[in-house]
Design a protein around this motif. Structure first.
Motif, PDB file in Angstrom:
ATOM      1  N   MET A   1      -6.482 -64.697-107.969  1.00 49.67           N
ATOM      2  CA  MET A   1      -6.034 -65.505-109.109  1.00 49.67           C
ATOM      3  C   MET A   1      -6.957 -66.700-109.300  1.00 49.67           C
ATOM      4  N   ALA A   2      -7.346 -66.900-110.549  1.00 52.44           N
ATOM      5  CA  ALA A   2      -8.250 -68.011-110.830  1.00 52.44           C
ATOM      6  C   ALA A   2      -7.638 -69.316-110.348  1.00 52.44           C
ATOM      7  N   LYS A   3      -8.438 -70.141-109.738  1.00 48.06           N
ATOM      8  CA  LYS A   3      -7.945 -71.416-109.227  1.00 48.06           C
ATOM      9  C   LYS A   3      -8.363 -72.531-110.176  1.00 48.06           C
ATOM     10  N   PHE A   4      -7.411 -73.343-110.520  1.00 51.00           N
ATOM     11  CA  PHE A   4      -7.735 -74.502-111.327  1.00 51.00           C
ATOM     12  C   PHE A   4      -7.556 -75.744-110.451  1.00 51.00           C
ATOM     13  N   ASP A   5      -7.978 -76.849-110.980  1.00 48.93           N
ATOM     14  CA  ASP A   5      -7.832 -78.119-110.282  1.00 48.93           C
ATOM     15  C   ASP A   5      -6.366 -78.340-109.908  1.00 48.93           C
ATOM     16  N   GLU A   6      -6.085 -78.601-108.647  1.00 46.91           N
ATOM     17  CA  GLU A   6      -4.683 -78.709-108.248  1.00 46.91           C
ATOM     18  C   GLU A   6      -4.225 -80.134-107.974  1.00 46.91           C
ATOM     19  N   THR A   7      -5.032 -81.126-108.317  1.00 53.36           N
ATOM     20  CA  THR A   7      -4.572 -82.508-108.141  1.00 53.36           C
ATOM     21  C   THR A   7      -3.338 -82.744-109.002  1.00 53.36           C
ATOM     22  N   PRO A   8      -2.376 -83.491-108.470  1.00 56.80           N
ATOM     23  CA  PRO A   8      -1.168 -83.741-109.261  1.00 56.80           C
ATOM     24  C   PRO A   8      -1.481 -84.401-110.596  1.00 56.80           C
ATOM     25  N   ILE A   9      -0.655 -84.095-111.574  1.00 60.72           N
ATOM     26  CA  ILE A   9      -0.888 -84.581-112.920  1.00 60.72           C
ATOM     27  C   ILE A   9      -0.026 -85.795-113.233  1.00 60.72           C
ATOM     28  N   ILE A  10       1.188 -85.791-112.704  1.00 63.03           N
ATOM     29  CA  ILE A  10       2.099 -86.880-113.039  1.00 63.03           C
ATOM     30  C   ILE A  10       1.783 -88.084-112.164  1.00 63.03           C
ATOM     31  N   LYS A  11       1.430 -89.176-112.828  1.00 61.80           N
ATOM     32  CA  LYS A  11       0.908 -90.338-112.114  1.00 61.80           C
ATOM     33  C   LYS A  11       2.005 -91.021-111.327  1.00 61.80           C
ATOM     34  N   ASP A  12       3.004 -91.505-112.045  1.00 62.28           N
ATOM     35  CA  ASP A  12       4.044 -92.271-111.385  1.00 62.28           C
ATOM     36  C   ASP A  12       5.393 -91.790-111.890  1.00 62.28           C
ATOM     37  N   PRO A  13       5.913 -90.750-111.279  1.00 62.25           N
ATOM     38  CA  PRO A  13       7.134 -90.141-111.814  1.00 62.25           C
ATOM     39  C   PRO A  13       8.285 -91.132-111.893  1.00 62.25           C
ATOM     40  N   ALA A  14       8.286 -92.106-110.983  1.00 61.09           N
ATOM     41  CA  ALA A  14       9.425 -93.023-110.943  1.00 61.09           C
ATOM     42  C   ALA A  14       9.502 -93.845-112.227  1.00 61.09           C
ATOM     43  N   VAL A  15       8.374 -94.180-112.795  1.00 59.81           N
ATOM     44  CA  VAL A  15       8.409 -95.011-113.989  1.00 59.81           C
ATOM     45  C   VAL A  15       8.905 -94.170-115.164  1.00 59.81           C
ATOM     46  N   LYS A  16       8.087 -93.273-115.646  1.00 63.21           N
ATOM     47  CA  LYS A  16       8.583 -92.393-116.697  1.00 63.21           C
ATOM     48  C   LYS A  16       7.787 -91.109-116.752  1.00 63.21           C
ATOM     49  N   GLY A  17       6.961 -90.925-115.755  1.00 63.80           N
ATOM     50  CA  GLY A  17       6.214 -89.688-115.714  1.00 63.80           C
ATOM     51  C   GLY A  17       4.961 -89.734-116.548  1.00 63.80           C
ATOM     52  N   GLU A  18       4.248 -90.839-116.473  1.00 65.82           N
ATOM     53  CA  GLU A  18       2.987 -90.908-117.200  1.00 65.82           C
ATOM     54  C   GLU A  18       2.012 -89.871-116.646  1.00 65.82           C
ATOM     55  N   LEU A  19       1.154 -89.373-117.513  1.00 69.00           N
ATOM     56  CA  LEU A  19       0.307 -88.271-117.087  1.00 69.00           C
ATOM     57  C   LEU A  19      -1.115 -88.711-116.817  1.00 69.00           C
ATOM     58  N   ARG A  20      -1.696 -87.999-115.888  1.00 74.37           N
ATOM     59  CA  ARG A  20      -3.101 -88.245-115.578  1.00 74.37           C
ATOM     60  C   ARG A  20      -3.843 -86.962-115.919  1.00 74.37           C
ATOM     61  N   PRO A  21      -4.520 -86.935-117.062  1.00 74.26           N
ATOM     62  CA  PRO A  21      -5.161 -85.686-117.460  1.00 74.26           C
ATOM     63  C   PRO A  21      -6.273 -85.297-116.495  1.00 74.26           C
ATOM     64  N   PRO A  22      -6.457 -84.022-116.270  1.00 80.41           N
ATOM     65  CA  PRO A  22      -7.493 -83.574-115.338  1.00 80.41           C
ATOM     66  C   PRO A  22      -8.878 -83.718-115.955  1.00 80.41           C
ATOM     67  N   LYS A  23      -9.882 -83.539-115.139  1.00 79.79           N
ATOM     68  CA  LYS A  23     -11.261 -83.521-115.652  1.00 79.79           C
ATOM     69  C   LYS A  23     -11.454 -82.284-116.522  1.00 79.79           C
ATOM     70  N   ILE A  24     -12.269 -82.452-117.556  1.00 75.82           N
ATOM     71  CA  ILE A  24     -12.569 -81.318-118.422  1.00 75.82           C
ATOM     72  C   ILE A  24     -13.437 -80.305-117.683  1.00 75.82           C
ATOM     73  N   ARG A  25     -13.032 -79.052-117.738  1.00 75.23           N
ATOM     74  CA  ARG A  25     -13.883 -77.992-117.164  1.00 75.23           C
ATOM     75  C   ARG A  25     -14.029 -76.903-118.216  1.00 75.23           C
ATOM     76  N   GLU A  26     -15.159 -76.909-118.879  1.00 72.75           N
ATOM     77  CA  GLU A  26     -15.331 -75.967-119.990  1.00 72.75           C
ATOM     78  C   GLU A  26     -15.215 -74.522-119.515  1.00 72.75           C
ATOM     79  N   HIS A  27     -14.624 -73.709-120.353  1.00 71.74           N
ATOM     80  CA  HIS A  27     -14.447 -72.274-120.112  1.00 71.74           C
ATOM     81  C   HIS A  27     -13.607 -71.945-118.881  1.00 71.74           C
ATOM     82  N   ALA A  28     -12.869 -72.947-118.359  1.00 71.96           N
ATOM     83  CA  ALA A  28     -12.133 -72.699-117.115  1.00 71.96           C
ATOM     84  C   ALA A  28     -11.175 -71.518-117.245  1.00 71.96           C
TER      85      ALA A  28
END
Ligand code: SF4
Ligand code: SF4
Lengths: 482, 248
Positions: A1-28
């Motif tokens: 199975m293709a592996k994508f970046d697995e770093t967590p996306i949700i920055k601070d769930p306790a606050v309101k779940g702001e998101l941290r977008p991943p790095k762009i990987r073209e054609h991923a």
């Protein structure tokens, strides 16, 4: 199975779940594609089975027709300013990092073609950002319009409410008309015409299952809880997603216990035992045909009310019934009627007064996943929560950015619930998995059969120990039957 | 007549021609596009929920979208600030330009005079910010293309030349006004002899011609977006949404 970046996306769930977008990987995710349809299925649903010879002209002609018939498409082709506000909102970008999964980039695949053939910019393709509808473009359409679950999350954040789902739907409609569609979706639609449901359960097996459930209930509860099938003159025709009678039997039991408790006569129909409507993910013609079966079933059996079971896209299509299939004035209002709304109405009438034992659900810490369809296209936001609050003591919400109209798709809506798309499904479900993990809930309630099929696999993949089930299951659990 | 007189006459003719053409292209193009949106039906109810239940509520939702950009606020606070300031300043500056088109000039336009410079600069700064944002963020860089830069550069040039002729290399306002009023009353008046002003005018006319065929149509599209302007009335008796399309 293709592996994508697995770093967590949700920055601070306790606050309101702001998101941290991943790095762009073209054609991923460029290589993750659906299997093409089988000729036997496309033949059954009135579609060409392979790429038609003059596909380019036919596609552009169809595109032009749709522009004249669909205000959303016409406006959304022009209005986008490429501000980028939606770029980090789609779960499929967040999960894969592939910039073609930006809602705007997905839509631009179609806009480039629009500008080429329908605006003056087409005279200067490079300057005007226009492109031919050629083989390469068609491939991109096929890939990325089937990596969109038509969840409408992007629409919530777009200053013009541009709904990429509408664009995806139009692109699929055009592709279907020239002989390009996916095996999963066409197979399901064909099965509905053949057997009445998405899973292809034949009538006899449906009856068997229902009888089996009734016997089971008799044994466990000692009560004559019935699961009637094709019962003429029953007050309520319940149209569940067929998976409820097969995989999510707890939900089916929930319906049975509920109607038994209320003492109303109800039935399912073997002509139409599927609320889900995969026509929504394919083309208008099939959307309409599948929908018509529901009213036909209701009239065949002489039901007074039709109730839609727990399924997200079924409800999105269900609310369109009076438009797609004609007036429902011969049924009792309100209509279309969703099971969650029905239950809430019963609560408000006091039907369950004194018969709910909330502590029966105390082993559960419940959280609720808004299916994208019921929340953003069906206005079903408060009802499921009201049911949960009325039947459970322990309920937690996921972070604000990930629920209600901001909800994330489970990762498999829109006709993506198929094995070959597993990498996309697991990646697309990542924000949801993270949000659930944060709550530490051990029961993930939802009102959608597709979510119920996807979420257990998703939670296993992301190692979130949680049980997935319906909302009505919780009601059934806490209901003191008589 | 000296050669320079001939040159100015030719330039005047060019600008007068271009001005009429641009006005025509802008008005006709805009109406044609808006009519296109208006005429196109929506086959299905398509409201984004949670949604207002009444038509009035839906109108309010659209009005809110037009004036406050709430979705953008939810999506990205910096972008919201930049975009909102950009548009508010643009409206103010446009409004102030009424002084070149009206006679007598309405009082409120004159009252704006002391803060006009502020709005002009604000507009330029916001345009610069939006430009920087396009280039500076990998995500916006990826989706930006020639038309996106073109429009920002054009607006930036309009702002810069406009500020310059108002506050630095002053153009004679009386000339400007007589030229514009001349255009409006179909009399031939020579253009103000001020190259920078002509540049300002030129950029604006280009913008007007480009407008109806570009993403600037978001200004009209925002009113016709079905996910925003439709109320959610699917369960309301007697409000059955009928598909206006014969065959989809
Ligand atoms: S938020 Fe809307 S206008 Fe902005 S890029 Fe996305 S689709 Fe286009
Ligand atoms: S509709 Fe959903 S899946 Fe499709 S582009 Fe928008 S956010 Fe992504």
């Amino acid at each position: 199975m293709a592996k994508f970046d697995e770093t967590p996306i949700i920055k601070d769930p306790a606050v309101k779940g702001e998101l941290r977008p991943p790095k762009i990987r073209e054609h991923a995710s460029a290589e993750v594609k659906c299997h093409p349809s089988k000729p036997k299925d496309t033949a059954a649903i009135n579609l060409p089975s392979e790429l038609v010879p003059d596909w380019q002209e036919r596609a552009i002609a169809r595109f032009g027709e749709l522009l004249d018939k669909n205000q959303a498409l016409r406006v959304y082709m022009d209005a986008c300013v490429r501000c980028g506000a939606c770029t980090d909102k789609c779960q499929f970008f967040l999960g894969t990092g592939d910039p073609q999964n930006f809602p705007v980039a997905r839509a631009e695949l179609m806009r480039k073609v629009y500008r080429r053939y329908f605006t003056p910019a087409g005279l200067v393709p490079g300057l005007g950002d226009a492109a031919d509808f050629d083989e390469e473009m068609l491939q991109k359409w096929y890939t990325y319009f089937y990596q969109c679950s038509e969840c409408r999350r992007c629409s919530v954040f777009c200053p013009y409410g541009i709904d990429t789902a509408e664009i995806t739907a139009a692109a699929r409609e055009i592709m279907a008309s020239i002989g390009i569609s996916t095996k999963y979706v066409t197979e399901v639609v064909a099965k509905v015409y053949e057997t009445g449901n998405n899973l292809g359960i034949p009538p006899l097996a449906w009856i068997d299952n229902s009888e089996f459930l009734a016997e089971d209930m008799e044994e466990i509860t000692g009560l004559p809880i019935q699961f009637p099938v094709d019962e003429e003159g029953a007050d309520i025709l319940l149209i569940p997603p067929s998976a409820d009678n097969f995989a999510n039997t707890d939900t089916m039991i929930g319906y049975g216990k509920l109607f038994h408790f209320l003492g109303v006569s109800w039935t399912t129909s073997t002509y139409c035992n599927e609320a889900g409507n995969f026509g929504l993910f394919l083309n208008f013609e099939n959307l309409q045909k599948v929908n018509q079966r529901m009213l036909e079933a209701g009239r065949q059996l002489g039901a007074k009310t039709i109730i839609w079971g727990e399924c997200g896209h079924a409800w999105r299509a269900g609310i369109l019934t009076p438009t797609l299939s004609g007036s429902m004035d011969d049924f009792d209002p309100p209509y279309p009627y969703h099971i969650s709304q029905y239950i809430v109405d019963m609560f408000r009438k006091g039907a369950f007064e004194g018969h709910i034992d909330k502590s029966a659900n105390d082993e559960f810490l419940v959280t609720y996943h808004d299916p994208c369809n019921s929340a953003r296209a069906g206005n079903l936001l408060d009802e499921p929560r009201e049911i949960i609050r009325n039947t459970c003591n322990r309920f937690v919400e996921m972070p604000r950015n990930t629920i209600r109209e901001n909800t994330f798709c489970c990762g498999a809506g829109g006709g993506l619930l198929t094995d070959e798309l597993m990498p996309i499904r697991m990646a697309g479900g990542k924000p949801r998995a993270e949000a659930v993990k944060y709550t530490q809930a051990n029961y993930l309630a939802t009102v959608c059969a597709i979510c119920k099929a996807q979420l257990p696999e998703l939670m296993k993949y992301w190692e979130v120990p949680v049980q997935v089930g319906g909302v009505i299951d919780l009601l059934a659990n806490s209901l003191k039957l008589k | 007549m000296s050669t320079s007189d001939i040159l100015w006459t030719l330039l005047s003719l060019f600008f007068i021609g271009l001005a009429y053409f641009a006005t025509f292209a802008f008005v006709a193009g805009l109406l044609w596009r808006l009519y296109g949106y208006l005429r196109t039906p929506m086959p299905l109810p398509h409201s984004l929920t949670p949604a207002p239940k009444t038509e009035g509520g839906a109108v309010l939702r659209v009005l809110g979208d037009v004036t406050l950009f709430p979705n953008l606020f939810k999506a990205d606070k910096w972008l919201w600030a930049g975009a909102w300031i950009f548009h508010a300043a643009l409206v103010s500056v446009l409004f102030r330009h009424l002084r070149y088109f009206t006679y007598p000039v309405p009082g409120i336009v004159l009252y704006m005079e002391p803060v006009a410079l502020f709005f002009g600069i604000l507009f330029g700064v916001a345009a610069l910010f939006l430009f920087w944002r396009r280039l500076g963020l990998p995500r916006t860089l990826y989706i930006s293309n020639i038309p996106d830069y073109f429009i920002l550069v054009l607006l930036g040039l309009v702002a810069a030349t406009g500020l310059m002729v108002s506050y630095w290399m002053h153009v004679n306002i009386v000339d400007v006004k007589s030229f514009i009023l001349g255009l409006m009353t179909f009399r031939l008046v020579e253009v103000p002899r001020h190259p920078l002003f002509l540049l300002h005018l030129f950029f604006i006319l280009v913008l007007m011609i480009y407008f109806p065929f570009s993403k600037l149509m978001h200004a009209g599209g925002i009113i016709f977006s079905p996910s925003r302007h439709q109320p959610f009335q699917v369960q309301v008796r007697g409000k059955r949404y009928k598909n206006p399309v014969e065959r989809y």
